[in-house]
Design a protein around this motif. Structure first.
Motif, PDB file in Angstrom:
ATOM      1  N   THR A  57       0.840  -1.199   0.000  1.00 17.12           N
ATOM      2  CA  THR A  57       0.000   0.000   0.000  1.00 17.12           C
ATOM      3  C   THR A  57       0.878   1.252   0.000  1.00 17.12           C
ATOM      4  O   THR A  57       2.034   1.226   0.429  1.00 17.12           O
TER       5      THR A  57
ATOM      6  N   PHE B 241      -5.171   8.868   5.066  1.00 15.90           N
ATOM      7  CA  PHE B 241      -5.700   7.699   4.359  1.00 15.90           C
ATOM      8  C   PHE B 241      -4.560   6.987   3.646  1.00 15.90           C
ATOM      9  O   PHE B 241      -3.499   7.565   3.385  1.00 15.90           O
ATOM     10  N   ASP B 242      -4.779   5.703   3.351  1.00 16.03           N
ATOM     11  CA  ASP B 242      -3.818   4.868   2.626  1.00 16.03           C
ATOM     12  C   ASP B 242      -4.503   4.310   1.380  1.00 16.03           C
ATOM     13  O   ASP B 242      -5.723   4.122   1.358  1.00 16.03           O
ATOM     14  N   LEU B 243      -3.710   4.020   0.340  1.00 14.74           N
ATOM     15  CA  LEU B 243      -4.250   3.543  -0.928  1.00 14.74           C
ATOM     16  C   LEU B 243      -3.669   2.182  -1.273  1.00 14.74           C
ATOM     17  O   LEU B 243      -2.451   1.993  -1.232  1.00 14.74           O
ATOM     18  N   ASP B 244      -4.539   1.256  -1.645  1.00 15.69           N
ATOM     19  CA  ASP B 244      -4.130  -0.103  -1.982  1.00 15.69           C
ATOM     20  C   ASP B 244      -4.106  -0.313  -3.496  1.00 15.69           C
ATOM     21  O   ASP B 244      -3.066  -0.599  -4.082  1.00 15.69           O
TER      22      ASP B 244
ATOM     23  N   THR C 196      -9.403   4.820   5.046  1.00 10.90           N
ATOM     24  CA  THR C 196      -9.523   6.224   5.442  1.00 10.90           C
ATOM     25  C   THR C 196      -9.798   6.280   6.935  1.00 10.90           C
ATOM     26  O   THR C 196     -10.872   5.875   7.400  1.00 10.90           O
TER      27      THR C 196
ATOM     28  N   TYR D 162      -9.949  -2.001   5.065  1.00 11.40           N
ATOM     29  CA  TYR D 162      -9.883  -1.484   3.698  1.00 11.40           C
ATOM     30  C   TYR D 162     -11.231  -1.682   3.016  1.00 11.40           C
ATOM     31  O   TYR D 162     -11.907  -2.698   3.207  1.00 11.40           O
TER      32      TYR D 162
ATOM     33  N   HIS E  93      -9.129   1.435  -0.408  1.00 13.95           N
ATOM     34  CA  HIS E  93      -8.432   2.400   0.465  1.00 13.95           C
ATOM     35  C   HIS E  93      -8.744   2.127   1.928  1.00 13.95           C
ATOM     36  O   HIS E  93      -9.672   1.385   2.279  1.00 13.95           O
TER      37      HIS E  93
END
Length: 704
Positions: free
Chosen positions: A513, A603-606, A543, A577, A541
Motif C-alpha cells: 500500500t 488515508f492509505d491507498l491499496d 480512510t 480497507y 483504500h
C-alpha cells in the motif's frame, strides 16, 4: 539571469521566503540580497550596495540602476527571426567605481535545441585586480572538464571566506561551502551540472584563450526550485579572472540538454585585434551541422573585419549562420543592432531601426555529408526495443565506424552502411544511448556525427515495461518509473520500505500500500485503454480520519483533462480497507498518463480498477454516420486523417493555445500530415472540421 531548458528552470531565482521572519534570517539578508547570491559579476572582491537610498533599514541595498541599452525584439515587439534574440544592459556603478555591460542572447538551432550566449564585460575605473563571474544552477553534481571530457583536478580553497566588513558582510560569498578550485587554465572548458532527479543537464562552454580559475561550491537552496531541489544545496561555479574583463569579457555558451551528448560541439572566440567580440559556435543536431558566428561588439559604432571567413560587420550585435543537412544548405544573416553585415558574397543592410535579417539557400557539399538515416537526436524509442543504424556517407569517405556508448561495434568500407543485430542496441533499457558515426577519407581526415537515443523518462511499472491494460486492476505502489517530479511527487522524500527502496513514495513495510500521504503529492500511471467507453473507477483504500475531507482528483495531466475532482472517500476506521466506486469516466482508446492527485492526509491507498460499464459511441462516429479517423494517434512523426461518408469544406488543426498550425480546404477523403513540416511539437492538438451542413466536428490528436 535565469535560464530555462529541457522542461525545467535550471538556473532559478532565489525567490522570497514564505514568512516575514525568514526574511530577517542571515541567509536572506547576507546572501540572497547580496551579489554572491545571484548570477552576476563581483569586482575586486568588494562589490556591494550602500544604505542611503535603500528601502529597508540596515539593508545596504541601494545601487545604480541598470539600463537596457539595446534589444531585439524590444518589449512587446515580435522578433524579426524566430531563431535569434538579444538584450544588452549597461551599469555605470558609481558605488563600486566600475562599469559593466552584459548581453544575453537566445539562439535556436532546431525546434528542440538551442543555446544561450552570455557575454559579460566588466572593468574597474580604478585598479583591476580580479573579477569573479558567479553562476548558480540546480543539480546534484558539478563537473569541470576539458572539451574531451577530462575532469580538471581541484583543491580546497578558502578564498571566498571573507567580506568587506560592512553590516551585511558583502559581497555575500561567505555562504559558499565545499569550495574547490582548479589551477589557472586557458583551455576550452565545459562545466556540466547534472540534475539526477530529472535526468537533465545544464552545460556551460568556454572558449580557450583566457586564463581563469574555476571554483565549484555549494550554496543555500534555491527557494523557487522544483522537486527535491527545493531542499538541496545549490550548485555554484565562481570563475576568477585576473585584471580587467572588458576587452577580455567572459563569454559563455549555455545549453540545457536531456543527455550528456550536447548539440554544441565547440566554441571559439572572435577577435577584433586583441578585443574579444563574440564566439564561433559549432552545433550538430542529428544530420544537421550549424556554424554560428555570434558577434557582440561594445557598441554600434564598432567595425569588425574577419577576412579568414569573409565577415564584415558594422554594429553592436549580429549572427552569421551556415547550416547544412544531408542535401541542403542555408546562410542566415541577422543584424540585431547595426548597419551592415557581409558574409562572402552575401550582404545585408539594416533598416532604419538598425535591424534586419535574410535567409539564403546555398549549394550543399554532398561529397562530405555524414549522417543518420531515419534517426534524430534525443529520439525516444520504447523500452526493450532493438535498433538498427544506417549511415549516410559522402563519396569522399572510404570507411565508417559505429560506436555505441564509446564502444566500437564495427567498421564498414562500402555501402550500405548498415549495422543490425548489435548486442549493444538489443533489448534497450538504459535511459540513453550515445551513438557515434566516425568516417575517414583517403587522406586520413576524420569527421564524426553523434546523437543520443532515449528510452522514455517515464514508463509503466510492469514486467514488460508496457502500459497497464484497461480494463484492469492496478496497485497504487506500481506507479510509473521515472523518478520524483516526473512520475510522482512526494513531500517527505523518504521511503522506509524494502519495496522500491530507491524511490521516495512512502510504501508500507509489506510493499502493498501507499501510506503516509501528504497534501499536494501525486502518482502517475501509464495506461492503455483497449476500447473507448464509459468505465467505473473503483478504489481500494483505508480512510482513518474524520470528519469527511477531500482526498482525490483524477486527471490526464498531459491532455489537460480532469475527470473527477475533490473526491471524498468513505471513512473506514483504522485497519479496514474498503473498495468503492468513486465515479464513472469516459475513456478514449489508446495510451494515456493517468494522475491521482492526493489532496490531504489520513488515508492509505491499496489499488484501483477500471471496469467497463458500457461501450460509448466512438467520438469519430458522427450522428450523420460520417466517420473521421486519425491514425496513428498518439503519433510521433506523421498521421493520416481519413474522412468517409462526409462532404467537408474546411479542416484546421489548433494547439492548446488556440493557434492554428494546419489548414486544408481540398475536400479530399484522405490527408497525410507530416508533424515536422507542420511544426507540431509534442502536446495536445484539436482537429476541427467544418462540413457542408455548417456543422463543426472535433477530435483530439496527441503528438509525442
Amino acid at each position: 539571469m535565469e535560464l530555462y531548458g529541457a522542461d525545467y528552470i535550471m538556473s532559478a531565482n532565489a525567490g522570497l521566503p514564505k514568512t516575514l521572519a525568514e526574511r530577517k534570517e542571515p541567509e536572506h539578508e547576507n546572501y540572497f540580497w547580496r551579489h554572491a547570491g545571484n548570477n552576476t559579476m563581483i569586482v575586486n572582491g568588494t562589490t556591494h550596495g550602500i544604505q542611503p537610498g535603500s528601502w529597508n533599514t540596515d539593508s545596504y541595498l541601494w545601487m545604480n540602476t541598470t539600463v537596457n541599452v539595446a534589444a531585439e525584439p524590444k518589449h512587446l515587439e515580435d522578433p524579426i527571426n524566430p531563431n535569434f534574440s538579444f538584450a544588452t544592459q549597461f551599469l555605470d556603478d558609481t558605488v563600486n567605481n566600475d562599469q559593466q555591460k552584459r548581453t544575453l542572447s537566445t539562439i535556436r538551432t532546431s525546434e528542440t535545441t538551442g543555446y544561450y550566449f552570455d557575454m559579460f564585460r566588466s572593468k574597474s575605473l580604478g585598479t583591476n585586480n580580479f573579477h569573479d563571474y558567479i553562476y548558480h544552477n540546480l543539480g546534484d553534481v558539478t563537473n569541470i572538464m576539458t572539451m574531451d571530457g577530462t575532469e580538471l583536478p581541484v583543491s580546497a580553497t578558502t578564498r571566498y571566506q571573507n567580506d568587506i566588513g560592512d553590516l551585511q558582510k558583502s559581497p555575500g560569498w561567505r555562504f559558499f561551502e565545499d569550495t574547490n578550485v582548479t589551477q589557472s587554465t586557458d583551455a576550452a572548458i565545459q562545466v556540466r551540472f547534472d540534475l539526477n532527479e530529472t535526468n537533465t543537464y545544464m552545460n556551460m562552454f568556454a572558449a580557450s584563450g583566457v586564463s581563469r580559475e574555476y571554483t565549484k561550491a555549494l550554496g543555500p537552496a534555491t527557494r523557487e526550485a522544483k522537486g527535491g531541489y527545493i531542499n538541496k544545496k545549490t550548485q555554484i561555479v565562481a570563475v576568477r579572472q585576473q585584471g580587467e574583463a572588458w576587452n577580455k569579457p567572459y563569454v559563455y555558451i549555455f545549453e540545457p540538454s536531456k543527455s550528456t551528448n550536447t548539440s554544441v560541439k565547440s566554441t571559439e572566440h572572435l577577435y577584433r585585434g586583441n578585443v574579444i567580440v563574440g564566439a564561433k559556435v559549432k552545433s550538430q543536431i542529428g544530420d544537421k551541422v550549424v556554424t554560428d558566428y555570434v558577434i557582440c561588439q561594445e557598441d554600434a559604432s564598432k567595425v569588425l573585419s574577419l577576412p579568414d571567413v569573409g565577415i564584415e560587420f558594422t554594429g553592436h550585435f549580429a549572427v552569421v549562420r551556415h547550416e547544412q543537412t544531408l542535401d541542403k544548405a542555408y546562410v542566415t544573416l541577422y543584424i540585431g543592432e547595426g548597419t551592415s553585415l557581409t558574409y562572402g558574397e552575401h550582404s545585408l543592410n539594416a533598416d532604419t531601426t538598425k535591424k534586419g535579417q535574410k535567409v539564403i539557400e546555398v549549394s550543399a557539399d554532398l561529397s562530405r555529408v555524414v549522417g543518420f538515416k531515419d534517426l534524430k537526436n534525443n529520439q525516444e524509442i520504447p523500452k526493450g526495443s532493438d535498433l538498427s543504424v544506417e549511415a549516410i556517407v559522402g563519396s569522399d569517405f572510404t570507411e565508417a565506424t559505429l560506436y555505441v556508448n564509446n564502444v566500437n561495434v564495427g567498421t564498414l568500407t562500402e555501402e550500405p552502411y548498415v549495422w543490425s543485430s548489435i548486442p549493444e542496441l538489443t533489448n534497450m533499457t538504459e535511459l540513453s544511448y550515445l551513438i557515434k558515426i566516425e568516417v575517414k577519407d583517403s587522406e586520413g581526415k576524420i569527421e564524426e556525427r553523434t546523437l543520443t537515443i532515449l528510452t522514455p523518462n517515464q514508463w509503466a511499472y510492469t514486467t514488460d515495461n508496457k502500459p497497464h491494460s484497461i480494463p484492469g486492476k492496478i496497485e497504487f505502489e506500481h506507479y510509473d518509473n521515472g523518478g520524483i517530479d516526473i512520475a510522482y511527487w512526494d513531500k517527505k522524500n523518504q521511503n522506509s520500505s524494502s519495496f522500491r527502496p530507491t524511490e521516495m513514495v512512502d510504501i508500507s513495510t509489506n510493499g502493498e500500500t501507499v501510506r503516509d500521504i501528504k497534501s499536494g503529492e501525486w502518482l502517475e500511471f501509464t495506461i492503455d485503454v483497449a476500447q473507448s467507453g464509459n468505465y467505473d473507477l473503483e478504489v481500494t483504500h483505508q480512510t482513518r480520519r474524520s470528519p469527511a475531507f477531500k482526498q482525490l482528483t483524477v486527471s490526464f495531466p498531459d491532455e489537460n483533462v480532469t475527470f473527477l475532482s475533490d473526491i471524498i472517500l468513505t471513512n473506514t476506521g483504522s485497519g479496514t480497507y474498503l473498495t468503492e466506486t468513486i465515479g464513472s469516466i469516459d475513456l478514449e482508446a489508446g495510451t494515456h498518463v493517468l494522475r491521482f492527485s492526493l489532496l490531504d492526509f489520513g488515508f492509505d491507498l491499496d489499488s484501483f480498477e477500471f471496469k467497463l460499464k458500457s461501450l460509448s459511441l466512438p467520438e469519430d462516429i458522427i450522428t450523420n454516420k460520417s466517420e473521421i479517423k486519425v491514425y496513428p494517434n498518439p503519433t510521433i512523426n506523421s498521421f493520416t486523417i481519413k474522412l468517409t461518408k462526409m462532404v467537408w469544406e474546411s479542416l484546421s488543426i489548433y494547439n492548446v493555445l488556440g493557434k492554428k498550425v494546419y489548414r486544408n480546404n481540398s475536400g479530399k477523403e484522405e490527408l497525410f500530415i507530416d508533424v515536422k513540416e507542420s511544426k507540431m511539437k509534442s502536446g495536445l492538438y484539436f482537429l476541427v472540421i467544418g462540413d457542408s451542413f455548417g456543422k463543426q466536428h472535433t477530435k483530439k490528436i496527441i503528438v509525442k
